[in-house]
Design an enzyme around this catalytic site. Structure first.
Site, PDB file in Angstrom:
ATOM      1  CG  HIS A  37      -2.357  41.484  51.688  1.00 52.30           C
ATOM      2  ND1 HIS A  37      -1.916  41.207  50.495  1.00 52.30           N
ATOM      3  CD2 HIS A  37      -2.352  40.383  52.292  1.00 52.30           C
ATOM      4  CE1 HIS A  37      -2.119  39.946  50.373  1.00 52.30           C
ATOM      5  NE2 HIS A  37      -2.039  39.204  51.604  1.00 52.30           N
ATOM      6  CG  HIS A  79       2.914  35.166  50.043  1.00 54.74           C
ATOM      7  ND1 HIS A  79       2.698  34.462  48.871  1.00 54.74           N
ATOM      8  CD2 HIS A  79       1.933  35.312  50.879  1.00 54.74           C
ATOM      9  CE1 HIS A  79       1.292  34.196  48.995  1.00 54.74           C
ATOM     10  NE2 HIS A  79       0.848  34.774  50.165  1.00 54.74           N
TER      11      HIS A  79
HETATM   12  O1  G3P Z   1      -2.994  36.474  56.131  1.00 48.89           O
HETATM   13  C1  G3P Z   1      -4.163  36.891  55.355  1.00 48.89           C
HETATM   14  C2  G3P Z   1      -3.951  36.886  54.093  1.00 48.89           C
HETATM   15  O2  G3P Z   1      -2.694  37.565  53.651  1.00 48.89           O
HETATM   16  C3  G3P Z   1      -3.960  35.511  53.293  1.00 48.89           C
HETATM   17  O3  G3P Z   1      -3.532  35.567  52.013  1.00 48.89           O
HETATM   18  O4  G3P Z   1      -2.150  34.528  50.600  1.00 48.89           O
HETATM   19  O5  G3P Z   1      -1.772  36.793  50.745  1.00 48.89           O
HETATM   20  O6  G3P Z   1      -1.076  35.241  52.428  1.00 48.89           O
HETATM   21  P1  G3P Z   1      -2.194  35.239  51.547  1.00 48.89           P
HETATM   22 CA    CA Z   2      -0.466  36.302  54.397  1.00 47.93          CA
END
Ligand code: G3P
Ligand code: CA
Length: 288
Positions: A37, A79
């Site tokens: 992630h 992000h």
């Molecule tokens: O894209 C899947 C996940 O990353 C969504 O959460 O807020 O970390 O972008 P976020």
């Molecule tokens: Ca994401």
């Protein structure tokens, strides 16, 4: 196949010894696949090339990242809608509050330090352009979950993203079939991507009501809920439907960074897990 142990990561971060050669991807062999992630973001600054490299060194095949658009139209990997949390933009451009990505040119963003906030050894890491990011993922033969972040701020970003993917060779048959998923929290964006490129695998980030799932299945292949919004019954309800490509809808949940949480999600039957420390999750799923 297990990812590399935490001790190996620690040694690498401390500069102790050489990392072993990259191992095979953490893939889906009867248990959820593991997705790094924002890259291996527990160990390197999120959404930087260093986080991609570290995911590769850990043997993680899938990485997730976020794309937005600069003032002059360049797609960049970051992000937050603002640059303040993960760069030195406040010091570099003190008169430019609130430091939104969309208010800075690509050249300005390229000068920012996107590593020091995470630790001194990462000083000088940059906010990658999408092109740079794609090339690095390709170099490692990794696969990509590409989230179009905050699309409501960037009209037309769906087409822009597909254009850059095409220019960088990511819309050929191999990438489309094996290596790319495009995501968004905004259903209209997922729909737009599917309409423009129906061959591309798409995912909706969120947990629509079960009654609404058939409508989502018309334009997406995945439902990717936050960890706190999912249980076994919901996973089963999603997977009972066929998605936009005629195969069962998949469920990838996250973000989970601990072994117990990973095993709990696996018990629900999810297909994939987003994690900042994918080695920990992979080891937990493999029973190490
Ligand atoms: O894209 C899947 C996940 O990353 C969504 O959460 O807020 O970390 O972008 P976020
Ligand atoms: Ca994401």
């Amino acid at each position: 196949m297990s990812a590399r142990p935490v001790a190996t990561i620690a040694a690498a971060l401390l500069g102790i010894g050489a990392l072993p050669a990259p191992g095979p991807s953490v893939a889906h062999h009867g248990r959820p696949m593991v997705i790094a992630h924002r890259g291996a973001s527990a160990y390197a600054p999120e959404n930087t090339l260093a986080a991609v490299d570290l995911a590769d060194e850990l043997g993680v095949g899938w990485v997730e990242t976020d794309v937005q658009r600069s003032k002059d139209g360049e797609l960049v990997v970051v992000h937050d809608a603002g640059l303040a949390r993960t760069t030195d933009v406040e010091q570099r451009f003190p008169g430019r509050a609130p430091w939104k990505v969309k208010d800075f040119t690509a050249a300005e963003i390229a000068t920012l330090d996107a590593g020091s906030w995470f630790g001194g050894r990462w000083a000088g890491a940059r906010v990658p352009t999408l092109k740079e990011y794609l090339n690095r993922v390709d170099t490692h033969h990794q696969m990509l979950f590409l989230e179009i972040k905050k699309p409501e701020l960037y009209p037309g970003i769906e087409a822009d993203t597909l254009r850059v993917l095409d220019e960088e060779g990511w819309l050929d048959r191999h990438h489309v079939r094996r290596r790319l998923v495009i995501l968004s929290f905004r259903a209209a964006t997922v729909k737009a991507v599917h309409a423009r490129r129906p061959d591309v695998t798409t995912g909706f980030n969120g947990a629509p009501a079960v009654a609404d799932l058939p409508a989502y299945a018309a334009f997406t292949d995945q439902i990717n809920p936050a960890v706190g919004t999912v249980d076994a019954a919901y996973v089963a309800a999603v997977q009972a439907l066929n998605g936009a490509h005629g195969r069962p809808l998949r469920v990838n949940a996250g973000t989970v960074n601990d072994a117990a949480g990973a095993r709990r999600l696996a018990g629900f039957g999810v297909d994939g897990i987003f994690s900042n420390n994918p080695d920990v999750v992979a080891d937990a799923l493999d029973g190490d």
